[in-house]
Design an enzyme around this catalytic site. Structure first.
Site, PDB file in Angstrom:
ATOM      1  N   ASP A 265      35.636-101.555  -4.923  1.00  0.00           N
ATOM      2  CA  ASP A 265      36.879-100.972  -4.414  1.00  0.00           C
ATOM      3  C   ASP A 265      36.664 -99.461  -4.340  1.00  0.00           C
ATOM      4  O   ASP A 265      36.511 -98.793  -5.365  1.00  0.00           O
ATOM      5  CB  ASP A 265      38.044-101.306  -5.347  1.00  0.00           C
ATOM      6  CG  ASP A 265      39.389-100.868  -4.767  1.00  0.00           C
ATOM      7  OD1 ASP A 265      39.409-100.290  -3.657  1.00  0.00           O
ATOM      8  OD2 ASP A 265      40.421-101.093  -5.426  1.00  0.00           O
TER       9      ASP A 265
ATOM     10  N   TRP B 286      43.872-100.572 -11.360  1.00  0.00           N
ATOM     11  CA  TRP B 286      44.997-100.296 -10.464  1.00  0.00           C
ATOM     12  C   TRP B 286      45.954-101.477 -10.523  1.00  0.00           C
ATOM     13  O   TRP B 286      45.565-102.625 -10.331  1.00  0.00           O
ATOM     14  CB  TRP B 286      44.455-100.085  -9.053  1.00  0.00           C
ATOM     15  CG  TRP B 286      45.470 -99.809  -7.994  1.00  0.00           C
ATOM     16  CD1 TRP B 286      46.475 -98.891  -8.042  1.00  0.00           C
ATOM     17  CD2 TRP B 286      45.558-100.430  -6.703  1.00  0.00           C
ATOM     18  NE1 TRP B 286      47.195 -98.903  -6.867  1.00  0.00           N
ATOM     19  CE2 TRP B 286      46.652 -99.841  -6.027  1.00  0.00           C
ATOM     20  CE3 TRP B 286      44.821-101.421  -6.060  1.00  0.00           C
ATOM     21  CZ2 TRP B 286      47.023-100.212  -4.751  1.00  0.00           C
ATOM     22  CZ3 TRP B 286      45.184-101.790  -4.774  1.00  0.00           C
ATOM     23  CH2 TRP B 286      46.269-101.198  -4.132  1.00  0.00           C
TER      24      TRP B 286
ATOM     25  N   LYS C  46      42.846 -91.176   0.857  1.00  0.00           N
ATOM     26  CA  LYS C  46      42.647 -89.998   0.018  1.00  0.00           C
ATOM     27  C   LYS C  46      41.691 -88.999   0.659  1.00  0.00           C
ATOM     28  O   LYS C  46      42.001 -87.812   0.775  1.00  0.00           O
ATOM     29  CB  LYS C  46      42.112 -90.415  -1.358  1.00  0.00           C
ATOM     30  CG  LYS C  46      42.940 -91.448  -2.103  1.00  0.00           C
ATOM     31  CD  LYS C  46      44.305 -90.950  -2.478  1.00  0.00           C
ATOM     32  CE  LYS C  46      44.997 -91.862  -3.480  1.00  0.00           C
ATOM     33  NZ  LYS C  46      45.214 -93.246  -3.009  1.00  0.00           N
TER      34      LYS C  46
END
Length: 473
Positions: free
Chosen positions: A284, A202, A320
């Site tokens: 993460d 990311w 999400k």
């Protein structure tokens, strides 16, 4: 200086320019020293200030700042975020066939943002609950939230076994969890501690590490562009070669941007190397439950590490999996060797939070706490998660089927094998730019697309665009 003095007297000592008898002599004496040729004088009857013209502000005076260079003159324009700029281009595009595959947010089959049914229901309950207020929260956030979030990540059984060795604090989504976590590591492990990120990762990871003060940032091999899968051998070799006690950032599931995850057997080997080298694992987690539809399956890696005594940090986001993108709800959890150490970690993280943003927001944390503590709401959330994860899987199959039907050159099975919101298509930079500029399919130029941007009405069009970009070069 004269102008400043007059303003000071007018605002602080002499409201409405009125000078009291008590201050008259002292101020008159001060002004005589500052401006001996034409000092300000006072009307002793009215007590008002009579200032000479040299004391008054003048827009044409050489002492004004209107012609001075700006103190901000040396500040360069920051580079534009590629994802946000892509979204802006998409919105400005008037082409009716345009498709946005750049944004990392779930969309329903009509291409609309999806507010989960469970979120709507919980918010109705909250509106009707007169006991709720809008007071400040503690620095570490809402206990009902972060305790439930920790149980969700590690499982209730493991949390009970760990007791006070495990803890968590609320953060400003997953990004905030990473930021405060690495600020802590910078302070107590040292800014030169080697940190390893997967290649690719990311994009914001790098900026978060930079802002946290970590200066020794490296990468380990992860994605294999030839197989469009995991470069497992390269990953293991790089982790073995990393200096002992390095910090290794691991995507828990649904790796962003590739959608490529290790298998459970591969995770076990990753753990072995991490344990041999005494590396510190910083997980993460942005997609727990969203990736496979199974919360426990998606949390396998971190639970496997912790069950075997590994100390970890985990950055957890509810953007999400609960669709709470704008609420910024996250948790940084930590596992140590003792309750005393866990308490010390919490105390230091709280001081970091206090200086950075004082305390986290309330509303989103209350939503998550209610969802995780109420069985009826939890079950409804599971249904919503299934709706989202199943639609993503359906779009993967639909895109694969259309490419297969078109006989698009190459092997496209990686679309089915990859998991989660994103897919690394394998398109080159040139082909990706052609997708954008000719076919109005907005995606990242590294070939990443968001599967959530596909739906029944546009997936065939996107497949044809990919086919033409591949066959025509």
């Amino acid at each position: 200086f004269n102008h400043f003095l007059l303003l000071l007297m007018s605002s602080s000592y002499c409201p409405n320019n009125t000078i009291t008898t008590q201050h008259h002599r002292r101020i008159q004496s001060l002004l005589s020293h500052i401006h001996p040729d034409s000092p300000a004088s006072f009307n002793t009857t009215s007590g008002t200030l009579n200032a000479p013209s040299s004391f008054h502000m003048n827009s044409t005076s050489n002492s004004t700042n209107s012609t001075m260079p700006s103190l901000f003159g040396a500040i360069p324009q920051a580079p534009v975020d590629p994802i946000l700029s892509m979204t802006q281009r998409y919105k400005a595009d008037s082409n009716p066939s345009k498709v946005n595959l750049g944004v990392g947010a779930y969309r329903d089959d009509q291409g609309k943002p999806f507010v989960l049914r469970v979120v709507r229901e919980v918010e109705k309950q909250m509106v009707a609950d007169s006991s709720l207020n809008k007071e400040y929260m503690p620095q570490d956030g809402l206990p009902a939230f972060y305790n439930a979030a920790v149980k969700l990540m590690y499982g209730e059984k493991l949390v009970q076994q760990l007791g006070d060795k495990i803890g968590g604090i609320q953060s400003i989504s997953g990004t905030g969890a990473l930021r405060i976590g690495f600020s802590f590591l910078c302070q107590f492990f040292g800014s030169k501690t080697p940190v390893y990120l997967p290649n690719p990762t990311w994009g914001n990871h790098y900026k978060v590490l930079e802002e946290a003060g970590m200066i020794n940032v490296n990468t380990y091999r992860y994605y294999d562009s030839k197989t469009r899968g995991l470069n497992f051998d390269g990953m293991i070799e790089d982790l073995r070669n990393a200096p002992e006690q390095s910090v290794i950032v691991l995507h828990l599931c649904a790796h962003n941007p590739t959608g490529v995850d290790p298998t459970q057997e591969q995770w076990k080997k990753i753990y072995q190397v991490m344990n041999e080298k005494n590396h510190f694992a910083f997980f993460d987690s942005a997609y727990q439950g969203f990736a496979s539809g199974d919360l426990d399956l998606d949390a396998f890696a971190v639970r496997y590490f912790v069950e075997r005594g590994k100390e970890v940090f985990t950055a957890q986001s509810f953007a999400k999996n609960l669709g709470l993108y704008g609420e910024r709800v996250g948790c940084l959890s930590f596992v140590s060797k003792s309750g005393q150490l866990t308490s010390a970690i919490r105390s230091q993280l709280k001081t970091i939070v206090r200086a950075m943003y004082s305390n986290p927001p309330l509303h989103g944390a209350q939503i998550v706490a209610r969802v995780l503590s109420d069985k009826k709401m939890y079950d409804l959330w599971m249904e919503d998660l299934t709706i989202m994860s199943d639609r993503i899987k359906d779009m993967r199959k639909a895109l694969f089927d259309h490419l297969t039907k078109l006989q698009t050159p190459g092997n496209w099975e990686h679309i089915l094998k990859q998991i989660g919101m994103f897919t690394y298509t394998g398109l080159t930079v040139e082909q990706s730019n052609k997708m954008i500029n000719k076919y109005h399919v907005y995606m990242l130029t590294n070939g990443r697309i968001s599967m959530a941007g596909l739906n029944k009405s546009n997936v065939e069009y996107v497949a044809k665009a990919i086919h033409e970009c591949v066959t025509q070069g």
